[in-house]
Write a protein that holds these residues in place. Structure first.
Motif, PDB file in Angstrom:
ATOM      1  N   ILE A   1       8.547   5.539   2.235  1.00 45.48           N
ATOM      2  CA  ILE A   1       8.623   5.301   3.781  1.00 45.48           C
ATOM      3  C   ILE A   1       8.291   6.804   4.416  1.00 45.48           C
ATOM      4  O   ILE A   1       8.475   7.737   3.700  1.00 45.48           O
ATOM      5  N   GLN A   2       7.839   6.857   5.698  1.00 50.79           N
ATOM      6  CA  GLN A   2       8.080   8.162   6.300  1.00 50.79           C
ATOM      7  C   GLN A   2       9.120   8.205   7.123  1.00 50.79           C
ATOM      8  O   GLN A   2       9.351   7.477   8.170  1.00 50.79           O
TER       9      GLN A   2
ATOM     10  N   SER B   1      12.180   2.832   9.607  1.00 48.74           N
ATOM     11  CA  SER B   1      11.178   2.439   8.552  1.00 48.74           C
ATOM     12  C   SER B   1      12.235   1.986   7.341  1.00 48.74           C
ATOM     13  O   SER B   1      11.626   0.934   6.353  1.00 48.74           O
TER      14      SER B   1
ATOM     15  N   SER C   1       3.351  10.896   6.720  1.00 55.96           N
ATOM     16  CA  SER C   1       2.704   9.584   6.508  1.00 55.96           C
ATOM     17  C   SER C   1       1.567   9.961   5.455  1.00 55.96           C
ATOM     18  O   SER C   1       1.577   8.950   4.649  1.00 55.96           O
TER      19      SER C   1
ATOM     20  N   VAL D   1       3.043   9.334   2.137  1.00 54.70           N
ATOM     21  CA  VAL D   1       3.549   7.876   1.662  1.00 54.70           C
ATOM     22  C   VAL D   1       2.238   7.219   1.124  1.00 54.70           C
ATOM     23  O   VAL D   1       2.444   6.567   0.274  1.00 54.70           O
TER      24      VAL D   1
ATOM     25  N   ALA E   1       4.556   0.713   0.005  1.00 48.34           N
ATOM     26  CA  ALA E   1       4.870   1.271   1.305  1.00 48.34           C
ATOM     27  C   ALA E   1       5.219   0.397   2.258  1.00 48.34           C
ATOM     28  O   ALA E   1       4.703  -0.720   2.508  1.00 48.34           O
TER      29      ALA E   1
ATOM     30  N   ILE F   1       5.099   0.685   6.517  1.00 45.27           N
ATOM     31  CA  ILE F   1       4.807   1.777   7.671  1.00 45.27           C
ATOM     32  C   ILE F   1       4.738   0.839   8.948  1.00 45.27           C
ATOM     33  O   ILE F   1       4.421  -0.292   9.012  1.00 45.27           O
TER      34      ILE F   1
ATOM     35  N   HIS G   1      -1.458   5.680  11.418  1.00 48.39           N
ATOM     36  CA  HIS G   1      -1.540   4.609  10.515  1.00 48.39           C
ATOM     37  C   HIS G   1      -2.741   3.736  10.313  1.00 48.39           C
ATOM     38  O   HIS G   1      -3.372   3.310   9.284  1.00 48.39           O
TER      39      HIS G   1
ATOM     40  N   PHE H   1       6.150  -3.603  11.257  1.00 45.55           N
ATOM     41  CA  PHE H   1       5.805  -2.994  10.169  1.00 45.55           C
ATOM     42  C   PHE H   1       4.860  -3.822   8.936  1.00 45.55           C
ATOM     43  O   PHE H   1       4.858  -4.934   8.990  1.00 45.55           O
TER      44      PHE H   1
END
Length: 275
Positions: free
Chosen positions: A6-7, A14, A33, A36, A48, A50, A63, A174
């Protein structure tokens, strides 16, 4: 045990989303990010999680760019209700708080609370959970943070005021990402995400969008992002609902006639809102 990158820090939204999607996973925090995505591609992480958009603040543009640049695929999505809390060291009372720190977007979503507490100064910080971590490490009894319940638990802090966001209809969507070759076909998938670009000719975007209507698919979202190094050219990101895999294939084949590039980002089941 699956490792999910995760970031952000432990206790971030997250982190909360990752545990919601995979409760037994080991979460790997990353500062950026891009780290990640690199962790999943290299095998340092299995997946991941995000954020891709917030219902109040809009899309996470970086993203979208990273999804296009990397060979990762959307396997699942989740909608997480964002609840902001004022968090301080144990024993601190609300009257002692002189400043509140958090990510600027979180601060902006709590304007009503600050209007009701004008003595508390607003201080931007790089991360919601990171702001809790900071005040605990510094043992700062004059500062509070705005973050999740999970952040308070992670760092041993106390919630002074819960649910201080202005709008309760505050959700973040997400994506759960894995390497392309690891994502199995989902027989219950009813949603497709893709990226595409159209020829630079009059009417090409209209023609491309008409495909979705002609195929009877419901286009639920479209975003545009500039192409790096090519001014005034754009990549479009779209989500559409599908009744079956054959219908999705037909839409994508028809779309090829009007597009110079198409990249399917994932087929997955649409998430429902958490209450």
């Amino acid at each position: 045990m699956m490792k999910i990158a995760i970031q952000g820090e432990f206790g971030s939204f997250s982190h909360e989303a990752a545990l919601q999607m995979m409760p037994e996973a080991t979460v790997i925090p990353c500062a950026l990010s891009a780290q990640v995505f690199a962790a999943v591609e290299s095998g340092a992480a299995d997946a991941a999680v995000i954020p891709i958009e917030n219902s109040l603040a809009g899309p996470v543009a970086e993203h979208y760019d990273l999804l296009l640049a990397h060979q990762l695929r959307i396997e699942r999505e989740a909608l997480v209700r964002i609840r902001h809390n004022l968090i301080a060291l144990p024993g601190v009372e609300l009257a002692q708080v002189e400043r509140a720190c958090s990510h600027p977007i979180a601060l902006a979503q709590c304007r009503g609370f600050f209007a009701a507490h004008p003595a508390i100064a607003v201080t931007p910080f790089y991360d919601t959970a990171g702001s809790v971590k900071h005040i605990v490490e510094q043992q700062d009894r004059r500062s509070a943070a705005i973050a999740s319940t999970e952040a308070a638990r992670c760092y041993g802090a106390t919630i002074l005021a819960a649910g201080i966001e202005d709008n309760p209809e505050n959700y973040t969507r997400f994506f759960f990402l894995r390497r392309n070759e690891l994502v199995a076909e989902n027989p219950r998938a009813d949603k497709v995400s893709l990226a595409f670009s159209v020829e630079n000719r009059p009417g090409t975007l209209v023609a491309a969008l008409q495909i979705f209507a002609d195929q009877g698919t419901n286009l639920t979202k479209i975003e545009s992002r500039p192409v790096q190094g090519r001014p005034w050219e754009y990549i479009f990101y779209a989500d559409f609902q599908m009744e079956n895999a054959a219908g999705a294939r037909a839409a994508l084949v028809a779309l090829e006639e009007h597009c110079s590039m198409i990249k399917e980002l994932g087929r997955y089941s649409a998430a429902s809102r958490e209450k």
